[in-house]
Motif scaffolding. Structure first.
Motif, PDB file in Angstrom:
ATOM      1  N   ALA A 226       0.828  -1.214   0.000  1.00  0.00           N
ATOM      2  CA  ALA A 226       0.000   0.000   0.000  1.00  0.00           C
ATOM      3  C   ALA A 226       0.859   1.258   0.000  1.00  0.00           C
ATOM      4  CB  ALA A 226      -0.931  -0.008   1.214  1.00  0.00           C
ATOM      5  N   VAL A 227       1.932   1.249   0.782  1.00  0.00           N
ATOM      6  CA  VAL A 227       2.832   2.408   0.831  1.00  0.00           C
ATOM      7  C   VAL A 227       3.532   2.589  -0.509  1.00  0.00           C
ATOM      8  CG1 VAL A 227       4.965   3.286   1.869  1.00  0.00           C
ATOM      9  CG2 VAL A 227       3.131   2.404   3.334  1.00  0.00           C
ATOM     10  N   CYS A 228       4.012   1.506  -1.099  1.00  0.00           N
ATOM     11  CA  CYS A 228       4.688   1.593  -2.395  1.00  0.00           C
ATOM     12  C   CYS A 228       3.731   2.068  -3.487  1.00  0.00           C
ATOM     13  CB  CYS A 228       5.311   0.248  -2.767  1.00  0.00           C
ATOM     14  SG  CYS A 228       6.724  -0.187  -1.740  1.00  0.00           S
ATOM     15  N   GLU A 229       2.471   1.649  -3.406  1.00  0.00           N
ATOM     16  CA  GLU A 229       1.480   2.102  -4.383  1.00  0.00           C
ATOM     17  C   GLU A 229       1.219   3.595  -4.250  1.00  0.00           C
ATOM     18  OE1 GLU A 229      -3.202   1.406  -5.496  1.00  0.00           O
ATOM     19  OE2 GLU A 229      -2.101  -0.241  -4.564  1.00  0.00           O
ATOM     20  N   LEU A 230       1.190   4.108  -3.023  1.00  0.00           N
ATOM     21  CA  LEU A 230       0.951   5.533  -2.784  1.00  0.00           C
ATOM     22  C   LEU A 230       2.148   6.382  -3.192  1.00  0.00           C
ATOM     23  CD1 LEU A 230      -0.737   7.875  -1.536  1.00  0.00           C
ATOM     24  CD2 LEU A 230       0.432   7.355   0.629  1.00  0.00           C
ATOM     25  N   THR A 231       3.353   5.910  -2.881  1.00  0.00           N
ATOM     26  CA  THR A 231       4.550   6.741  -3.018  1.00  0.00           C
ATOM     27  C   THR A 231       5.409   6.449  -4.241  1.00  0.00           C
ATOM     28  OG1 THR A 231       5.879   5.184  -1.728  1.00  0.00           O
ATOM     29  CG2 THR A 231       4.733   6.945  -0.508  1.00  0.00           C
TER      30      THR A 231
END
Length: 196
Positions: free
Chosen positions: A7-12
C-alpha cells in the motif's frame, strides 16, 4: 511484500526493500495507536498516508552537490534569459533544495522577483518545516560563510527569497502540480523510487 508495504509503495512509488520494511515496522504501530486503528489497517487511507509520511527519510541540506546545482542553474538562466523562471523541487523534504535553487538561480543572475520555485513533498510535517524557513546547523554543512551571509539571516532564509518559493503537498505518482517548468529537481526522490 507485506500488504502495508504494498500500500505504501502504491501511494509513493517507493521501491520495496529491507530498509523500507524496517522503517514501516518501526512507524506503523505508533501511527496505529495514534489513530486508534489496527496496525494492519491498510484499507484506511489516513493510516497508509501517515505511515508513508513518517517513513520518509527527509535527509537533505543546503546547496547539496554544489557543482551540479551551480551548473544546472547557470544553464537555466543562460537558456531562458529574461523569462519568468518556473522551477519544481520534487520530493523537497524540509525545503533546503527548493530554497537552494532560488538562491543559486539568483546568484546566476535571475532576479528573485522573476523566480517561482515550487517545493513539493508527501510529508505535511516536512513542508511545515520548509515553509518556516528556519534551520539548524546540520542543514548548513558545506555552506561557505560568504554564501551563508548573503542568503541567510542567522539560521533563517533571507527575506528576499521568501516570495520566490512556495511549498505544497504532492506525491510523485499524481499528475505534475505545475506546467511549463524550466527545471525539475528530483535527485533525492530517484534513489527511493522503484524502476517503474
Amino acid at each position: 511484500m507485506s500488504p502495508l508495504a504494498a500500500a505504501v509503495c502504491e501511494l509513493t512509488g517507493w521501491a520495496d526493500g529491507e530498509s523500507l520494511r524496517a522503517r514501516l515496522a518501526r512507524v506503523a504501530p505508533q501511527v496505529a495507536a495514534e489513530l486508534g486503528v489496527s496496525g494492519k489497517a491498510v484499507g484506511d487511507a489516513r493510516f497508509v498516508r501517515l505511515v508513508s509520511e513518517r517513513s520518509a527519510v527527509n535527509e537533505t541540506y543546503f546547496f547539496r552537490h554544489t557543482e551540479q546545482l551551480e551548473a544546472g542553474c547557470a544553464e537555466v538562466v543562460r537558456t531562458f534569459a529574461g523569462a519568468q523562471l518556473s522551477v519544481w523541487s520534487a520530493a523537497c523534504s524540509t525545503g533546503e533544495e527548493a530554497w537552494s535553487l532560488a538562491m543559486q538561480l539568483a546568484e546566476a543572475g535571475a532576479a528573485p522577483a522573476r523566480l517561482r520555485v515550487l517545493g513539493t513533498d508527501l510529508s505535511e510535517g516536512a513542508l511545515a518545516h520548509a515553509r518556516g524557513g528556519r534551520y539548524a546547523e546540520w542543514s548548513f554543512r558545506g555552506v561557505t560563510a560568504a554564501r551563508r551571509a548573503r542568503c541567510f539571516d542567522g539560521g533563517v532564509v533571507a527575506e528576499r527569497f521568501r516570495s520566490a518559493v512556495s511549498f505544497s503537498a504532492h506525491t510523485l505518482l499524481s499528475p505534475p502540480p505545475v506546467r511549463d517548468v524550466h527545471l525539475i529537481a528530483c535527485r533525492t526522490a530517484l534513489i527511493y523510487l522503484s524502476p517503474a
